[in-house]
Structures are given as structure tokens and as C-alpha cells.
Scaffold this motif. Sequence first.
Motif, PDB file in Angstrom:
ATOM      1  N   ASP A 255       0.615  -1.143   0.083  1.00 24.27           N
ATOM      2  CA  ASP A 255       0.037   0.251   0.140  1.00 24.27           C
ATOM      3  C   ASP A 255       0.985   1.456   0.101  1.00 24.27           C
ATOM      4  N   ALA A 256       2.121   1.114  -0.004  1.00 22.88           N
ATOM      5  CA  ALA A 256       3.127   2.371   0.199  1.00 22.88           C
ATOM      6  C   ALA A 256       3.338   3.037  -1.323  1.00 22.88           C
ATOM      7  N   PRO A 257       3.683   4.055  -1.170  1.00 21.06           N
ATOM      8  CA  PRO A 257       4.160   4.966  -2.622  1.00 21.06           C
ATOM      9  C   PRO A 257       5.136   3.806  -3.209  1.00 21.06           C
ATOM     10  N   LEU A 258       4.958   3.877  -4.702  1.00 20.93           N
ATOM     11  CA  LEU A 258       5.732   3.053  -5.529  1.00 20.93           C
ATOM     12  C   LEU A 258       7.361   3.506  -5.471  1.00 20.93           C
ATOM     13  N   PRO A 259       8.132   2.720  -5.697  1.00 20.11           N
ATOM     14  CA  PRO A 259       9.488   3.358  -5.915  1.00 20.11           C
ATOM     15  C   PRO A 259       9.718   3.995  -7.180  1.00 20.11           C
ATOM     16  N   PRO A 260      10.767   4.824  -7.234  1.00 16.72           N
ATOM     17  CA  PRO A 260      10.558   5.569  -8.526  1.00 16.72           C
ATOM     18  C   PRO A 260      11.240   4.922  -9.726  1.00 16.72           C
ATOM     19  N   TRP A 261      11.526   3.760  -9.617  1.00 16.16           N
ATOM     20  CA  TRP A 261      12.376   3.173 -10.721  1.00 16.16           C
ATOM     21  C   TRP A 261      11.472   2.275 -11.486  1.00 16.16           C
ATOM     22  N   PRO A 262      11.558   1.840 -12.571  1.00 16.34           N
ATOM     23  CA  PRO A 262      10.664   0.819 -13.219  1.00 16.34           C
ATOM     24  C   PRO A 262      10.682  -0.530 -12.858  1.00 16.34           C
ATOM     25  N   GLY A 263       9.652  -1.339 -13.125  1.00 15.10           N
ATOM     26  CA  GLY A 263       9.584  -2.772 -12.746  1.00 15.10           C
ATOM     27  C   GLY A 263       9.413  -3.595 -14.000  1.00 15.10           C
ATOM     28  N   VAL A 264       9.412  -4.714 -14.002  1.00 13.09           N
ATOM     29  CA  VAL A 264       9.173  -5.569 -15.134  1.00 13.09           C
ATOM     30  C   VAL A 264       7.568  -5.625 -15.775  1.00 13.09           C
ATOM     31  N   SER A 265       7.565  -5.753 -17.135  1.00 15.26           N
ATOM     32  CA  SER A 265       6.300  -5.642 -17.732  1.00 15.26           C
ATOM     33  C   SER A 265       5.909  -7.072 -18.041  1.00 15.26           C
ATOM     34  N   VAL A 266       4.438  -7.181 -18.342  1.00 15.65           N
ATOM     35  CA  VAL A 266       3.948  -8.609 -18.892  1.00 15.65           C
ATOM     36  C   VAL A 266       4.561  -8.926 -19.814  1.00 15.65           C
ATOM     37  N   ALA A 267       4.827  -8.305 -20.789  1.00 14.90           N
ATOM     38  CA  ALA A 267       5.829  -8.784 -22.090  1.00 14.90           C
ATOM     39  C   ALA A 267       7.205  -9.242 -21.558  1.00 14.90           C
ATOM     40  N   ASP A 268       7.871  -8.666 -20.407  1.00 12.57           N
ATOM     41  CA  ASP A 268       9.038  -9.368 -20.127  1.00 12.57           C
ATOM     42  C   ASP A 268       8.921 -10.513 -19.527  1.00 12.57           C
ATOM     43  N   VAL A 269       7.979 -10.697 -18.663  1.00 12.10           N
ATOM     44  CA  VAL A 269       7.807 -11.949 -17.953  1.00 12.10           C
ATOM     45  C   VAL A 269       7.094 -13.164 -18.884  1.00 12.10           C
ATOM     46  N   SER A 270       6.359 -12.698 -19.835  1.00 13.80           N
ATOM     47  CA  SER A 270       5.816 -13.728 -20.773  1.00 13.80           C
ATOM     48  C   SER A 270       7.094 -14.347 -21.549  1.00 13.80           C
TER      49      SER A 270
END
Length: 248
Positions: free
Chosen positions: A93-108
Motif C-alpha cells: 500500500d506504500a508509494p511506488l519506488p521511482p524506478w521501473p519494474g518488469v512488464s507483462v511482456a518481459d515475464v511472458s
Amino acid sequence: MDSIEVIVAHAERATLRVGDIFVKIDADAARSEREARAMASAPLPTPPIRWHQPPVLAIEKVRGTALGVLGEPSTASRAAWTATGASIRRMHDAPLPPWPGVSVADVSAELARECAWLRGNAVLPAEVIDRNQAIAEMALRPWKPAFIHGDLQITHVFVDGDEVTGVIDWSEAAPGDPMFDLAILTLGHEERLDDLLAGYGEDGVDRSVIRGWWSFRSLTAARWLIEHGFDPDAAGCEFDVLRARMLD
């Protein structure tokens, strides 16, 4: 202090214990920097940072013992699992980290690549891979990003009695699917999911997605584990998780 203990060492990272200080060396200095930033902003107990000079991070020992280990029943109390669930909910529930995460395309793409490797090397029977790939694909849908730990293995959560005293190894923290954290923590300990959710709450929880991430993690981690000298076929570990899906 009588010696230096090597906790883990491979091409990506090494962790040494020097008395009550753990020194982590990461081949990726940017990842080390993100880990320190995640620990500083996570709304749950983390190890105190003694000093940080990327790619090296020195942290203090966490009080308590790990919630459990993969391949063995967790001896932690139901209340400890419930407290862990409540802590994870605060993080999600906390604010998101300011760096990107992986995408659905990445994990697929990762899932397809690793399943092809498993088939090509005859690591598991094809029917086990096929069944679990189909289950894993249930997790590959758009998700609302949350602040996730990203590698919330059962050995990374420490408790003292019924209290969560610290969560370690934040190098994979990023915006991501909160169901992934719940799945990684309960991998091989599926019987503890209800205890965890007693603290986390059922709001927003999709058990079919958690089940999908169990299969995803077990399929995609196998090659790395094998190539780094670990055994995913040990009792209660990743390959047992995959075989269990054949009985569902």
C-alpha cells in the motif's frame, strides 16, 4: 570475530558475514543503489545499513530467525505468518519506488524462454512443463503496480516469536504485481497461504494468480539454480512444486 563466512557467492553477487555485519557485493552497482533506497523507504523492518558504497552494501544482523526454509515445514507460528501478511500489505500500500519494474511482456518472454530450455535439455517430463506453463500463464495479465520486494523468499523474512523483525535482500524491489510477493513467500509452503492472508486480507487477492506465480517461479528459476550449483529437485523445492500441479 574469528573468521569471514561466505554466505553465498556466484557471478552476480556475493554476501560475506564479518561478525554481526553482512557485506553484500553486487556486480550491478545500480542494483545495489536501488536496494539501499528500497530499504530506506520500505514501511516495514529492514536491516540497519552500516555503510554503503556501491556496489558494496554493509548491513547489520537482523534479530530473530527466518520464517522458514524451502524444502522443510515452517516452524513459525500462525501468528507470525499473520503478522508477516500484515507487514506485506503495508508495503504493497506504500508509494511506488521511482524506478521501473518488469512488464507483462518481459515475464511472458522469460517464461517461454525458460520452458524451451527445460524441454530442450530434458530436465523435466514434457507434460510437467506443459501443465505448469499453462498454469503460469494465468499470472501473465495486466496488474496494478505495487511496491513489491520482488524476491520475498521465506528465508528473507525474520521473526522473533510472533513479531516480524526484519526483511532482507531488497535487490529486486520495484513496482510490480503484489500477488508475486505472496506467491514467492508461500512457494513450497502452500498450506501457509491462509495464515498469511489472515494478516494481509483478501481484498485484491486472486488465488489463481498466486498459483500461477508458483508455477512461473519454479519454471523460470530452474536453469539459474542448476547453473549456480543449487538443486531445484531437492525435496520440497521447485520441481516438487511443479510435480504437485499434476495432482491438482
